[in-house]
Design a protein around this motif. Sequence first.
Motif, PDB file in Angstrom:
ATOM      1  N   TYR A 317       0.856  -1.190   0.000  1.00 58.19           N
ATOM      2  CA  TYR A 317       0.000   0.000   0.000  1.00 58.19           C
ATOM      3  C   TYR A 317       0.886   1.231   0.000  1.00 58.19           C
ATOM      4  O   TYR A 317       2.095   1.138   0.136  1.00 58.19           O
ATOM      5  CB  TYR A 317      -0.906  -0.026   1.226  1.00 58.19           C
ATOM      6  N   GLY A 318       0.269   2.373  -0.126  1.00 58.18           N
ATOM      7  CA  GLY A 318       1.001   3.616  -0.226  1.00 58.18           C
ATOM      8  C   GLY A 318       2.082   3.815   0.809  1.00 58.18           C
ATOM      9  O   GLY A 318       3.259   3.952   0.478  1.00 58.18           O
ATOM     10  N   THR A 319       1.712   3.793   2.088  1.00 58.09           N
ATOM     11  CA  THR A 319       2.678   4.090   3.138  1.00 58.09           C
ATOM     12  C   THR A 319       3.419   2.824   3.538  1.00 58.09           C
ATOM     13  O   THR A 319       2.789   1.850   3.918  1.00 58.09           O
ATOM     14  CB  THR A 319       1.961   4.635   4.394  1.00 58.09           C
ATOM     15  N   PRO A 320       4.731   2.821   3.445  1.00 58.89           N
ATOM     16  CA  PRO A 320       5.466   1.625   3.862  1.00 58.89           C
ATOM     17  C   PRO A 320       5.341   1.390   5.370  1.00 58.89           C
ATOM     18  O   PRO A 320       5.265   2.342   6.144  1.00 58.89           O
ATOM     19  CB  PRO A 320       6.912   1.922   3.472  1.00 58.89           C
ATOM     20  N   GLN A 321       5.308   0.142   5.749  1.00 62.79           N
ATOM     21  CA  GLN A 321       5.178  -0.186   7.170  1.00 62.79           C
ATOM     22  C   GLN A 321       6.539  -0.498   7.766  1.00 62.79           C
ATOM     23  O   GLN A 321       7.378  -1.107   7.116  1.00 62.79           O
ATOM     24  CB  GLN A 321       4.332  -1.436   7.345  1.00 62.79           C
ATOM     25  N   ARG A 322       6.719  -0.092   8.986  1.00 60.24           N
ATOM     26  CA  ARG A 322       7.932  -0.441   9.713  1.00 60.24           C
ATOM     27  C   ARG A 322       7.496  -1.004  11.045  1.00 60.24           C
ATOM     28  O   ARG A 322       6.715  -0.387  11.753  1.00 60.24           O
ATOM     29  CB  ARG A 322       8.771   0.799  10.006  1.00 60.24           C
ATOM     30  N   SER A 323       8.000  -2.187  11.375  1.00 60.14           N
ATOM     31  CA  SER A 323       7.670  -2.671  12.706  1.00 60.14           C
ATOM     32  C   SER A 323       8.863  -3.410  13.284  1.00 60.14           C
ATOM     33  O   SER A 323       9.631  -4.047  12.565  1.00 60.14           O
ATOM     34  CB  SER A 323       6.406  -3.521  12.671  1.00 60.14           C
ATOM     35  N   GLY A 324       9.023  -3.296  14.560  1.00 60.11           N
ATOM     36  CA  GLY A 324      10.144  -3.948  15.231  1.00 60.11           C
ATOM     37  C   GLY A 324       9.645  -4.681  16.465  1.00 60.11           C
ATOM     38  O   GLY A 324       9.005  -4.086  17.310  1.00 60.11           O
ATOM     39  N   THR A 325       9.920  -5.971  16.559  1.00 58.77           N
ATOM     40  CA  THR A 325       9.561  -6.726  17.755  1.00 58.77           C
ATOM     41  C   THR A 325      10.834  -6.941  18.553  1.00 58.77           C
ATOM     42  O   THR A 325      11.769  -7.553  18.061  1.00 58.77           O
ATOM     43  CB  THR A 325       8.949  -8.090  17.367  1.00 58.77           C
ATOM     44  N   GLY A 326      10.857  -6.415  19.743  1.00 53.93           N
ATOM     45  CA  GLY A 326      12.048  -6.556  20.580  1.00 53.93           C
ATOM     46  C   GLY A 326      13.114  -5.511  20.269  1.00 53.93           C
ATOM     47  O   GLY A 326      14.218  -5.561  20.794  1.00 53.93           O
ATOM     48  N   PHE A 327      12.807  -4.578  19.391  1.00 54.25           N
ATOM     49  CA  PHE A 327      13.778  -3.559  19.008  1.00 54.25           C
ATOM     50  C   PHE A 327      13.068  -2.221  18.921  1.00 54.25           C
ATOM     51  O   PHE A 327      11.922  -2.145  18.468  1.00 54.25           O
ATOM     52  CB  PHE A 327      14.396  -3.927  17.653  1.00 54.25           C
ATOM     53  N   ASP A 328      13.709  -1.179  19.352  1.00 57.04           N
ATOM     54  CA  ASP A 328      13.122   0.150  19.382  1.00 57.04           C
ATOM     55  C   ASP A 328      12.810   0.636  17.962  1.00 57.04           C
ATOM     56  O   ASP A 328      13.700   0.695  17.113  1.00 57.04           O
ATOM     57  CB  ASP A 328      14.110   1.097  20.079  1.00 57.04           C
TER      58      ASP A 328
END
Length: 455
Positions: A317-328
């Motif tokens: 989708y338009g906005t890229p997603q960023r996710s971190g599990t266990g990391f800031d």
Amino acid sequence: MAKTKTVFFCRNCGNESPKWVGKCPACGEWNTFAEETVVTGKAAKNPKTSFAGEKARPVQIKEIVSGREDRINMQSVELNRVLGGGLVPGSLILIGGEPGIGKSTLMLQVALALENMKVLYVSGEESQQQIKMRADRIGIKNENCYILTETSTAEIINHVENLKPDLLVIDSIQTLQTDTVEATAGSISQIRESAAEMNRLAKVSQIPVFLIGHITKDGSIAGPKVLEHMVDTVIQFEGDRHYGFRILRAVKNRFGSASELGIFEMHAHGLREVTNPSEILLSQREEDVSGVAISATVEGLRPMLIETQALVSSAAYGTPQRSGTGFDLRRLNMLLAVLEKRSGFRLSAKDVFLNIAGGIRVDDPAIDLAVIAAILSSNEDIPIGSKIAFAAEVGLSGEIRAVNRIEARISEADKLGFEKIFISKYNEKGLDHQKFNIEVVPVASVNQLFGLLFS
Ligand code: TYD
Ligand code: MG
């Protein structure tokens, strides 16, 4: 004469105010003020129920007998480590964690394992039968462990005076109730006053006291921050509920380092101590896959190797997603910006997911290099060999920075059979390569690392 009055407390920091305010002037949080009734005047100043101890008087410092050396062995390597080498007599320890993480299990297991100590386990949350069932599950028999279901601090203090235990566990501080304040159990003034009474009890009787405290979603001990100031040690029990691993982390410790870590694994019969964390934190895999890099981290004094996993894909989708599990997440965004700006990798239109294996949270900046390597590996779809480790921080200009305790990191990787470790070139000074079997590769920039890994 005792009088009651209404005051407002900030649920975040415990700040007190005579009237309601929208934004706490002390901690800046919004909508945290709650109304409570407190008793003022004589009755509040002289609690009838305080532990019968001697009146204090000024003494010369040389007269005070130092009690530092005789620490109590908790019969648990991991807990001893987090406490800074055992339990200090008369200390008050707050153990926080989300509901269901295993605080009660840990404390009951510790209580049962202390064979030669009389332990009083006070529960305001569960019935004696429930506790017995848990004890049966843990499967340790101990005749010196007493269970009391009580919430009144006055009654608890009475029982402590009669039973004279060597250790007291309160499960939980949120259920305690003292007569000196009129607010309901779990309210800020109750928690504060009850904790103060337990602190007095610990200091006067020299009985160490563990307070179990529930944590709110945002990670603070439910109730005021005041609690953290009052106690000697704050430890947190954390972990991802979907994994069995639990981390015990010292957040504050008057008697030791505040960066120590203990690792446990929850299984059907209580908690098992994990003394060799690297083995479990490296996932077993048959063949090399892209997006995986191993970091040589140090938590407290203990080096361990942790797997970081990254997945980079074109944003659907338009906005890229960023996710971190266990990391800031902010740190992840920063590293992505460095890759974009300093090294020209086009990541701004990509989804980036980052995961630290085992569901544990890492604060060590030395994990940066492995994070970058994992992201680049996923982006290029080229695997990094499973015998390669990383240990360095990455700076804003894309430079690879030195980290502390580099020798400990290298020897841990060496010990676990790794063949190559990438470190900062600024860490190389004074390093004796002959000491290790592992090949130590110094790098100066992200671009240089990319060249060494993928071309
Ligand atoms: P508990 O100690 O009750 O958590 P807390 O006091 O932090 O709220 O632990 C509850 C969880 O632990 C529950 O989901 C069941 C699990 N558990 C085990 O898996 N094995 C065991 O031997 C025990 C006693 C609990
Ligand atoms: Mg519990």
